[in-house]
Scaffold this motif. Sequence first.
Motif, mmCIF file in Angstrom:
data_model
loop_
_atom_site.group_PDB
_atom_site.id
_atom_site.type_symbol
_atom_site.label_atom_id
_atom_site.label_comp_id
_atom_site.label_asym_id
_atom_site.label_seq_id
_atom_site.Cartn_x
_atom_site.Cartn_y
_atom_site.Cartn_z
ATOM 1 N N VAL A 10 0.863 -1.181 0.000
ATOM 2 C CA VAL A 10 0.000 0.000 0.000
ATOM 3 C C VAL A 10 0.894 1.223 0.000
ATOM 4 N N ILE A 11 0.755 2.057 -1.033
ATOM 5 C CA ILE A 11 1.563 3.264 -1.138
ATOM 6 C C ILE A 11 0.619 4.457 -1.079
ATOM 7 N N VAL A 12 0.821 5.292 -0.078
ATOM 8 C CA VAL A 12 -0.058 6.438 0.143
ATOM 9 C C VAL A 12 0.802 7.658 0.426
ATOM 10 N N ASN A 61 -9.441 -15.255 10.611
ATOM 11 C CA ASN A 61 -9.949 -16.264 9.693
ATOM 12 C C ASN A 61 -11.329 -15.886 9.148
ATOM 13 N N GLY A 62 -11.608 -14.598 9.106
ATOM 14 C CA GLY A 62 -12.882 -14.113 8.561
ATOM 15 C C GLY A 62 -12.915 -14.200 7.049
ATOM 16 N N SER A 63 -14.088 -13.958 6.464
ATOM 17 C CA SER A 63 -14.252 -14.078 5.016
ATOM 18 C C SER A 63 -13.523 -12.963 4.269
ATOM 19 N N GLY A 64 -13.506 -11.761 4.812
ATOM 20 C CA GLY A 64 -12.713 -10.668 4.252
ATOM 21 C C GLY A 64 -12.975 -10.355 2.797
ATOM 22 N N MET A 65 -12.066 -9.560 2.227
ATOM 23 C CA MET A 65 -12.150 -9.156 0.829
ATOM 24 C C MET A 65 -11.191 -9.989 0.003
ATOM 25 N N ASP A 66 -11.508 -10.129 -1.287
ATOM 26 C CA ASP A 66 -10.555 -10.783 -2.168
ATOM 27 C C ASP A 66 -9.477 -9.766 -2.574
ATOM 28 N N LEU A 67 -8.453 -10.233 -3.283
ATOM 29 C CA LEU A 67 -7.320 -9.382 -3.626
ATOM 30 C C LEU A 67 -7.749 -8.174 -4.453
ATOM 31 N N GLU A 68 -8.666 -8.354 -5.393
ATOM 32 C CA GLU A 68 -9.113 -7.221 -6.219
ATOM 33 C C GLU A 68 -9.855 -6.185 -5.380
ATOM 34 N N GLY A 69 -10.672 -6.641 -4.450
ATOM 35 C CA GLY A 69 -11.372 -5.716 -3.563
ATOM 36 C C GLY A 69 -10.402 -4.913 -2.712
ATOM 37 N N LEU A 70 -9.353 -5.577 -2.217
ATOM 38 C CA LEU A 70 -8.332 -4.882 -1.429
ATOM 39 C C LEU A 70 -7.588 -3.846 -2.274
ATOM 40 N N LYS A 71 -7.255 -4.210 -3.504
ATOM 41 C CA LYS A 71 -6.552 -3.272 -4.383
ATOM 42 C C LYS A 71 -7.394 -2.017 -4.598
ATOM 43 N N GLN A 72 -8.684 -2.181 -4.815
ATOM 44 C CA GLN A 72 -9.574 -1.031 -5.001
ATOM 45 C C GLN A 72 -9.687 -0.217 -3.715
ATOM 46 N N TYR A 73 -9.809 -0.900 -2.589
ATOM 47 C CA TYR A 73 -9.956 -0.226 -1.302
ATOM 48 C C TYR A 73 -8.733 0.613 -0.970
#
Length: 77
Positions: A10-12, A61-73
């Motif tokens: 994550v680069i901010v 161990n939750g369901s969480g977001m997939d990699l694409e969702g994380l990238k967008q977030y």
Amino acid sequence: MSKRPTTLPVIVDKSHLISIGEQLYSESVELVRELVNNAYDADATRVQVLVEQERLAVDDNGSGMDLEGLKQYFSVG
């Protein structure tokens, strides 16, 4: 065989972090609390918080977001 976790860099811009941090989380404990709450919101039955000198990690161990969702977030500024 243990599955290695995916790392998402994550680069901010620093000014965004300061602004967001000051507005959303006036104390570090609030940020950790939010991460743990998010894990339970994702139906986690196990949450582990690891605090080291240079690192803080929240693993669950939750369901969480997939990699694409994380990238967008994490597309911040």
